[in-house]
Design a protein around this motif. Sequence first.
Motif, PDB file in Angstrom:
ATOM      1  N   TYR A  54      23.714-106.458  12.109  1.00  0.00           N
ATOM      2  CA  TYR A  54      23.374-105.526  13.184  1.00  0.00           C
ATOM      3  C   TYR A  54      24.363-105.709  14.327  1.00  0.00           C
ATOM      4  O   TYR A  54      24.418-106.764  14.939  1.00  0.00           O
ATOM      5  N   LEU A  55      25.162-104.693  14.567  1.00  0.00           N
ATOM      6  CA  LEU A  55      26.087-104.704  15.701  1.00  0.00           C
ATOM      7  C   LEU A  55      25.326-104.174  16.906  1.00  0.00           C
ATOM      8  O   LEU A  55      25.089-102.982  17.017  1.00  0.00           O
ATOM      9  N   MET A  56      24.919-105.099  17.784  1.00  0.00           N
ATOM     10  CA  MET A  56      24.077-104.672  18.904  1.00  0.00           C
ATOM     11  C   MET A  56      24.857-103.814  19.879  1.00  0.00           C
ATOM     12  O   MET A  56      24.367-102.796  20.342  1.00  0.00           O
ATOM     13  N   SER A  57      26.073-104.280  20.205  1.00  0.00           N
ATOM     14  CA  SER A  57      26.788-103.505  21.209  1.00  0.00           C
ATOM     15  C   SER A  57      28.270-103.847  21.191  1.00  0.00           C
ATOM     16  O   SER A  57      28.674-104.963  20.873  1.00  0.00           O
ATOM     17  N   TYR A  79      23.987-109.545  15.690  1.00  0.00           N
ATOM     18  CA  TYR A  79      22.679-110.113  15.372  1.00  0.00           C
ATOM     19  C   TYR A  79      22.470-110.005  13.866  1.00  0.00           C
ATOM     20  O   TYR A  79      23.010-109.115  13.218  1.00  0.00           O
ATOM     21  N   TYR A  81      19.582-109.628  11.016  1.00  0.00           N
ATOM     22  CA  TYR A  81      18.172-109.430  10.657  1.00  0.00           C
ATOM     23  C   TYR A  81      17.760-110.444   9.596  1.00  0.00           C
ATOM     24  O   TYR A  81      16.600-110.829   9.509  1.00  0.00           O
ATOM     25  N   ARG A  84      18.094-114.021  11.663  1.00  0.00           N
ATOM     26  CA  ARG A  84      17.564-114.001  13.026  1.00  0.00           C
ATOM     27  C   ARG A  84      18.392-114.842  13.977  1.00  0.00           C
ATOM     28  O   ARG A  84      17.849-115.613  14.779  1.00  0.00           O
ATOM     29  N   ALA A 109      27.405 -97.946  13.650  1.00  0.00           N
ATOM     30  CA  ALA A 109      27.140 -97.953  15.083  1.00  0.00           C
ATOM     31  C   ALA A 109      28.409 -98.086  15.903  1.00  0.00           C
ATOM     32  O   ALA A 109      28.434 -97.731  17.076  1.00  0.00           O
ATOM     33  N   TRP A 112      30.592 -94.540  17.667  1.00  0.00           N
ATOM     34  CA  TRP A 112      30.383 -93.974  19.003  1.00  0.00           C
ATOM     35  C   TRP A 112      30.640 -95.001  20.097  1.00  0.00           C
ATOM     36  O   TRP A 112      31.097 -94.650  21.181  1.00  0.00           O
TER      37      TRP A 112
ATOM     38  N   GLY B 227      22.728 -99.123  13.550  1.00  0.00           N
ATOM     39  CA  GLY B 227      22.129 -99.770  14.706  1.00  0.00           C
ATOM     40  C   GLY B 227      20.900 -99.053  15.215  1.00  0.00           C
ATOM     41  O   GLY B 227      20.622 -99.083  16.408  1.00  0.00           O
ATOM     42  N   LEU B 228      20.167 -98.397  14.332  1.00  0.00           N
ATOM     43  CA  LEU B 228      18.901 -97.805  14.773  1.00  0.00           C
ATOM     44  C   LEU B 228      17.971 -98.929  15.185  1.00  0.00           C
ATOM     45  O   LEU B 228      17.991-100.013  14.608  1.00  0.00           O
ATOM     46  N   VAL B 229      17.143 -98.664  16.178  1.00  0.00           N
ATOM     47  CA  VAL B 229      16.278 -99.714  16.702  1.00  0.00           C
ATOM     48  C   VAL B 229      14.873 -99.173  16.899  1.00  0.00           C
ATOM     49  O   VAL B 229      14.646 -97.969  16.868  1.00  0.00           O
ATOM     50  N   LEU B 233      13.791 -97.648  13.343  1.00  0.00           N
ATOM     51  CA  LEU B 233      14.146 -98.684  12.366  1.00  0.00           C
ATOM     52  C   LEU B 233      12.935 -99.062  11.532  1.00  0.00           C
ATOM     53  O   LEU B 233      13.012 -99.183  10.308  1.00  0.00           O
ATOM     54  N   TYR B 240      10.856-105.311  11.799  1.00  0.00           N
ATOM     55  CA  TYR B 240      11.501-106.034  12.896  1.00  0.00           C
ATOM     56  C   TYR B 240      11.037-105.475  14.238  1.00  0.00           C
ATOM     57  O   TYR B 240      11.004-104.261  14.446  1.00  0.00           O
ATOM     58  N   ASP B 245      10.134-110.974  17.117  1.00  0.00           N
ATOM     59  CA  ASP B 245      11.179-111.737  16.433  1.00  0.00           C
ATOM     60  C   ASP B 245      12.246-112.309  17.361  1.00  0.00           C
ATOM     61  O   ASP B 245      12.975-113.212  16.969  1.00  0.00           O
ATOM     62  N   ALA B 246      12.390-111.762  18.544  1.00  0.00           N
ATOM     63  CA  ALA B 246      13.267-112.391  19.542  1.00  0.00           C
ATOM     64  C   ALA B 246      12.472-112.401  20.837  1.00  0.00           C
ATOM     65  O   ALA B 246      12.795-111.711  21.782  1.00  0.00           O
ATOM     66  N   ARG B 320      17.564-108.590  25.829  1.00  0.00           N
ATOM     67  CA  ARG B 320      17.091-107.528  24.936  1.00  0.00           C
ATOM     68  C   ARG B 320      15.636-107.256  25.244  1.00  0.00           C
ATOM     69  O   ARG B 320      14.847-108.179  25.426  1.00  0.00           O
ATOM     70  N   ASP B 327      15.095-101.536  20.746  1.00  0.00           N
ATOM     71  CA  ASP B 327      15.856-102.644  21.308  1.00  0.00           C
ATOM     72  C   ASP B 327      16.921-102.125  22.278  1.00  0.00           C
ATOM     73  O   ASP B 327      17.843-101.439  21.887  1.00  0.00           O
ATOM     74  N   LEU B 329      19.773-103.274  25.108  1.00  0.00           N
ATOM     75  CA  LEU B 329      20.543-104.456  25.489  1.00  0.00           C
ATOM     76  C   LEU B 329      21.161-104.245  26.865  1.00  0.00           C
ATOM     77  O   LEU B 329      21.788-103.222  27.115  1.00  0.00           O
ATOM     78  N   ARG B 346      23.156-100.788  26.400  1.00  0.00           N
ATOM     79  CA  ARG B 346      23.188-100.144  25.077  1.00  0.00           C
ATOM     80  C   ARG B 346      21.756 -99.689  24.782  1.00  0.00           C
ATOM     81  O   ARG B 346      20.863-100.499  24.694  1.00  0.00           O
ATOM     82  N   THR B 351      22.359 -94.807  19.733  1.00  0.00           N
ATOM     83  CA  THR B 351      22.613 -95.021  18.311  1.00  0.00           C
ATOM     84  C   THR B 351      21.785 -94.078  17.452  1.00  0.00           C
ATOM     85  O   THR B 351      22.230 -93.658  16.393  1.00  0.00           O
TER      86      THR B 351
END
Lengths: 175, 384
Positions: A54-57, A79, A81, A84, A109, A112, B227-229, B233, B240, B245-246, B320, B327, B329, B346, B351
Amino acid sequence: MEAPDIIEKLRAEFGDAILQADVEAVDPFAVVQAERVHDIIQYLRDADDLMFDYLMSISGVDYQGIVEGDPLGVVYHLYSYQHRHTFVIKAQVPRDDPHCPTVSDLYGAANWQEREAFDLFGIVFDGHKDLRRILLPPQWEGHPMRKDWQEPETILGISTVRKSLRERLAEKNNG
Amino acid sequence: MVDELRPEIPAGVLVEDGEMVLNMGPHHPSTHGVIRLILTMDGEVIHTVTPDIGYLHRAIEKIAEKTPYYTFMPFTDRIDYLGAMFMNHGYAMAVEKLAGIEVPRRAEYLRVLADELNRMASHLIFMGTMTMDIGAYTPFLHALREREKINDIIEALCGARLTYNYIRVGGVSFDLPPGLTGQILDFLDGYEVFLDEFDRLITYNEIFVKRVANVGIIPADMAISYGLVGPNLRASGVDYDVRRDAPYSVYPELNFDVITGDDKYGSVGDAFNRLRVRIAETAQSARLIRQVLQKMPTGPIMGKLPRKLKLDPGKDAFSRVESSRGDTLFYIVAGGGNSPHRLRVRTGSFTALSVVPEIGQGVMVADLVAIFASTDVIAPETDR
């Protein structure tokens, strides 16, 4: 996996490409050579015990006044999954010719978010298939999130200067 | 003459022979704000979707660089005006993490209370607008009626109904006023009845299920890659939730279920599951609110803050938060002065919108409306 182990694995795999690492920081990170970003992130994504899926940003950063040489930066928050865990990769690119390899072939991701970093900071992601402005209009000149960006007097024909009330009243009374 | 009148086709959109170009938006009722989708079509079937965003870009990240840390809070409301509480929370957590500020326990509970009320309000808007975009107007009014009650509660809590500025760096701005607990419990009791009614009216209505089930399926691997959240997701079957989980705040002390998509109606990852997951989440939020009201300790609501934040230049931290759109950020790089050197946000909508070109290929225009509505994209969050 904890941050020191991740850094150790990266050092073993890429050696000199890892320029600096900090496990004491609020969020542990590694600074890497910009040219190797694609390989390093691909490794982080695919290695069995890392699996950063997972590429958060992707954040563009202007390091003017913070890092010597006033470079621009690209920060990747990753991150997993699966496991964790989280890690931060940073790369620095020179201000006058900012180039960085794309990771848009690894993560959907990234497409964009790299366009956004290009739009606001002017960082060119080599290999990106569709690198054009995303938030600002296509006719925009310059990259406004850079610290050295100067606001012009007119943008796309619209004045950015607001005259004082006194001046405006005088104009109204005269005209 | 005709050529002059033809709207300009922006760069990045390739039109092949025999294709028609249709502009959906920027002012389209189903785009929830100003988002423009440029469609190339053959008859009613869509070949490509190219979103054109930025109409609501207000340079919030740039404003942050010129605004002191504490003073920036009202701007975060405007990042996502339907989930302003989460943006407050995320930004506050990022600054607290960066500066090492402790938050009192009562304030943490009040934050979770406000968050969950806001989550219900935001999902109610979604439930209403999603069904309205499909063509059912009545459920929209039912959902908004319930949301109005939440607005009243939050107004009693912090004085604002939409842009709250309630969660501050170091705590929250107001304590729970006397009598509000009863009002919240009354609302929650009524909410169970409402949910039952809503489910019978629209969610499991056969016509509605046939309309949205199996539409716009996002497989789990695509959801992760793009990166769907959040609910998007989870609807794709990924179990998740940042709250579990976090964990942040006092969520580890509270019990709630993480809802994921199933194939009871339609299939995992379709538009129906994205709606169902959100509806089920509001029930979990109600559960969380009851626990918070029971467990809330007494004590101060604001921690000790330095008058001015002095941070080492280049020090950075991210936080986060599980907002109603998933999620979110917040990444702050500190400068030498009293304001961030760089703030990056973000958001979930950004996304979620970037996956629409992928799943929009080959569907009908009417289905694209359903897909777009089901991802719960709102324009201020994509553009910031």
